[in-house]
Design a protein around this motif. Structure first.
Motif: not given
Length: 456
Positions: A411-413, A439-440, A450-456
């Motif tokens: 992840v970039a950040t 973020e990772n 699937k109960v959680h996901s993040r794109t950034v």
């Protein structure tokens, strides 16, 4: 295998034992419709290529991208759900003052179900975003709000073990925040148990009622006795605080002329489904009683640094075969992340071993053989927590539940310092545990969903 089976391909880390991590490089995990791991297939296995050929173009096939890894979902054995609203505040005052000045006034507000809904939805989603797939929660004395917390766990897909807190001692609890009387506390607890057991019938990942005397000082002998009887009648989990601080530990010795562990056991509150938080001041006899009854210790290393007046000798308790898991203790512990508690568990153990007073000679400064490794702290957050709850969770192996967090090291950040394509995988594992941030954590799955996901 059928169309309801999901196949996951990637490298996973899971505890082999309390001290060893099993690295499963490029394995296939076959997860059935119930969310259980039906088969774990290594690249050397005969049917690895057959499964790959059959599934890799299907939508129920999930391949990790480069730089992504599976970890088991974390198991947090001690969360005060209402205290999420005060996390990160008032950590510089003594426990007794903290409870009476901040915590009890806050918890009393949970008679308002709208307020409870807001805080409880946030704490469950925050813990999921931090990779916690199972949480053992203290709610408040309010029956309705406690049932609401169990419903929110059910709806958001987290495995929640929830306790309506009992505080019926007239002198030891504030008038504005306690059970009306002992009888009401026990009736409300029984109603709560029945309601959550009913809810559990339609909840795939499981929700569980927990008998929850806050701690001995807040309860009368009659309520402790009654709660032990309810735990036996309904075969429920039990949770409380045990020998947490000098003050709490000393209070119980004055009242019962024995330590918390033996007092709780007299009331039927130590059983295979019991988890006791903190336990900093338990002695060897207490530890043997825990091992004999199957009672688990929940280690809360961040919280202990603020309120427990000591470092608990985890390595010593492990050697005595006591079941141990990890807890955040929101909000005595400020962080909702078990990553932070894994790190602190290692740090605290090193401080106990080396000692903290530079005025003493090195040989007198610490307690020998107290350190635990990052592997052991990971075990506490995963497999140790599963064993503490007697549930098939916390390991990525056959006949365990598919509770996972997918960690993305690129992840970039929040990029982890991994520069070689063939970096040693145990080093990658250590970097994840020490450096990963929310973020990772790209996806979180509980019971195959699937109960959680993040794109950034």
């Amino acid at each position: 295998m059928n169309k309801h089976t999901h196949i996951f391909q990637g490298t996973a880390f899971t505890s082999k034992s309390a001290k060893e991590v099993h690295i499963l490089k490029d394995y296939l995990f076959c997860v059935n419709a119930s969310g259980m791991i039906e088969q774990v297939v290594s690249p050397e296995d005969a049917d690895y290529q057959t499964l790959l050929d059959a599934y890799q173009d299907k939508e129920n096939f999930h391949r990790l991208a480069d730089g992504q890894y599976f970890l088991p979902g974390f198991i947090d054995l001690h969360v005060h759900a209402p205290q999420w609203a005060q996390s990160g505040t008032a950590l510089d005052i003594p426990l007794y003052d903290w409870l009476n000045t901040y915590t009890f006034p806050l918890e009393s507000k949970f008679s308002d179900l709208d307020f409870a809904q807001q805080v409880y939805q946030d704490v469950v989603s925050t813990l999921l975003a931090n990779g916690t797939t199972t949480a053992l929660y203290f709610a408040t004395v309010h029956k309705e709000a406690s049932i609401l917390l169990a419903e929110i766990c059910a709806n958001q897909g987290q495995r929640g073990l929830v306790g309506k807190v009992v505080m019926d001692h007239l002198e030891n609890n504030p008038e504005y925040y306690r059970d009306l009387d002992t009888q009401t506390a026990l009736v409300d607890t029984e109603d709560f148990i029945i309601a959550v057991k009913e809810l559990a019938k339609s909840t795939k990942q499981g929700v569980y009622p927990v008998v929850t005397p806050r701690f001995i000082p807040s309860c009368t002998d009659a309520s402790l006795q009654g709660l032990g009887e309810l735990a036996a009648k309904y075969d429920t989990y039990v949770q409380s605080h045990c020998s947490e601080s000098d003050w709490a530990h000393g209070y119980v010795q004055d009242r019962f002329n024995k330590n918390d562990a033996f007092a709780l056991n007299d009331f039927g509150l130590l059983r295979d489904k019991s988890v006791m938080a903190h336990c900093n001041f338990i002695n060897d006899d207490d530890a043997d009683l825990f091992a004999r009854t199957g009672t688990a210790v929940c280690h809360c290393p961040v919280s202990n640094a603020y309120f427990a007046n000591s470092v608990i000798p985890i390595a010593h308790l492990q050697a005595k075969n006591v079941e141990i898991g990890l807890g955040s203790d929101i909000s005595g512990g400020f962080s909702p992340s078990l990553f932070d508690n894994i790190r602190q568990a290692v740090i605290s153990s090193r401080m106990l071993e080396d000692g903290v007073n530079p005025a003493l000679p090195a040989e007198d400064r610490g307690v020998p053989n107290s350190r635990i490794t990052i592997n052991e702290a990971f075990y506490l957050a995963t497999a140790g927590g599963g064993e503490s709850l007697s549930l098939p969770i916390g390991r990525l192996e056959t006949n365990y539940v598919w509770d996972v967090q997918i960690i993305d090291t690129t992840v970039a950040t929040a990029k982890l310092p991994i520069y070689q394509a063939d970096e040693n995988l145990h080093d990658v594992f250590q970097k994840i545990l020490y450096l990963a941030r929310p973020e990772n954590i790209r996806e979180v799955w509980v019971q195959g969903k699937k109960v959680h996901s993040r794109t950034v």
